[in-house]
Design an enzyme around this catalytic site. Structure first.
Site, PDB file in Angstrom:
ATOM      1  CB  SER A 137      -1.553   0.651   0.257  1.00 20.52           C
ATOM      2  OG  SER A 137      -1.305   1.890  -0.331  1.00 20.52           O
ATOM      3  CE1 TYR A 150      -4.861  -1.307  -3.654  1.00 24.91           C
ATOM      4  CE2 TYR A 150      -4.594   1.182  -2.928  1.00 24.91           C
ATOM      5  CZ  TYR A 150      -4.188  -0.457  -3.100  1.00 24.91           C
ATOM      6  OH  TYR A 150      -2.815  -0.617  -2.902  1.00 24.91           O
TER       7      TYR A 150
END
Length: 282
Positions: A137, A150
């Site tokens: 990401s 996360y």
């Protein structure tokens, strides 16, 4: 003629589903990892080629072993051309109050589970001199407030990708990171929902300290998600990573990802923090 066997984890929705269907259409024999049989049947109904749903829970070693046996049986001596590690969850909230068990679950799914899958399938990948694609990401290179669990998992997965690429270089096995920005997927909205739920579960002190800020971050996340790129844009990057003669080591996906990375390189850290806070309204 099939281009080879590809295994994808987390194929039920969003990016994983888009990858499974795109690779199926492009001629790969796809084993699409899902945790529920009904999700697999939905995928199979939409597929055009030899897509086969594969029950795969990346946190369950027996599930991984069974999946490996099925793929090995199908692939035979040809091995596995590609492994796409996509399964993931998103846990958000202020690090001061995130339950430790939730943080462990975040790392178990987004990091440790991928290591377990890689270990299981690497002998099959080596047979085909295949490739490994890890879904990281932009949050694995640029951190934001209240996404600590996360993003910690994604930063770790970035490091793991680099280390594994270097370790597997002698066998010509490419290891690639895909770094999406905001993508319109159920995971995005689920992360927002879980953040809102966490606000409700905060102790009084947590509400006082962080409640207003988390609310603004959630509103900003919703807007980002609404403008997010479609999952198939990520799937195109994955296809290129698996088929290009010389794939990149990293693929940034989405204009917002490029902007975040560029700002992170240009601005000093504290200046970047201030810009982010102003954008969100903190």
């Amino acid at each position: 003629m099939a281009r080879g066997v590809v295994v994808i984890s987390g194929s039920s929705t969003g990016i994983g589903r888009a990858c499974a269907l795109r690779l199926d259409r492009s001629g790969f024999r796809v084993f699409a990892g899902v945790r529920k049989q009904e999700d697999g049947e939905s995928l199979r109904a939409e597929a055009k080629g030899e897509l086969e749903p594969l029950i795969l829970d990346v946190t369950d070693l027996s599930s991984i072993a069974a999946a490996r046996r099925r793929v090995e049986e199908a692939a035979g001596s040809a091995g596995v051309a590609g492994l796409v590690n996509n399964a993931g969850i998103a846990i958000a909230g202020p690090l001061e109050f995130v339950p430790i068990d939730d943080f462990r679950r975040q790392l178990e799914v987004n990091l440790i589970g991928h290591v377990a899958v890689i270990q299981a399938f690497l002998p099959l990948i080596r047979k085909a001199r295949g490739r490994i694609v890890n879904m990281t990401s932009i949050g694995g290179r640029v951190a934001s407030a209240f996404l600590g669990p996360y993003q910690s998992s994604k930063w770790a997965l970035e490091g793991l990708t680099d280390a594994l690429r270097k370790e597997l270089r002698p066998w010509g096995i490419d290891v690639v990171a895909i770094e999406p920005g905001a993508i319109s997927t159920p995971l995005w909205q689920k992360g927002v929902d879980e953040a809102n739920q966490m606000i409700e579960q905060l102790p009084p002190e947590g509400h006082e300290l962080y409640g207003e800020a988390i609310g603004k971050v959630s509103e900003f996340a919703v807007k980002l998600g609404e403008r997010g790129s479609p999952p198939d844009r990520v799937a195109r990057a994955v296809e290129h990573a698996l088929t290009a003669r010389r794939p990149r080591t990293r693929y940034l996906v989405g204009a917002d990802a490029r902007v975040q990375l560029a700002l992170g390189k240009v601005l000093p850290a504290r200046a970047g923090d201030a810009v982010e806070a102003r954008l969100i309204g903190l």
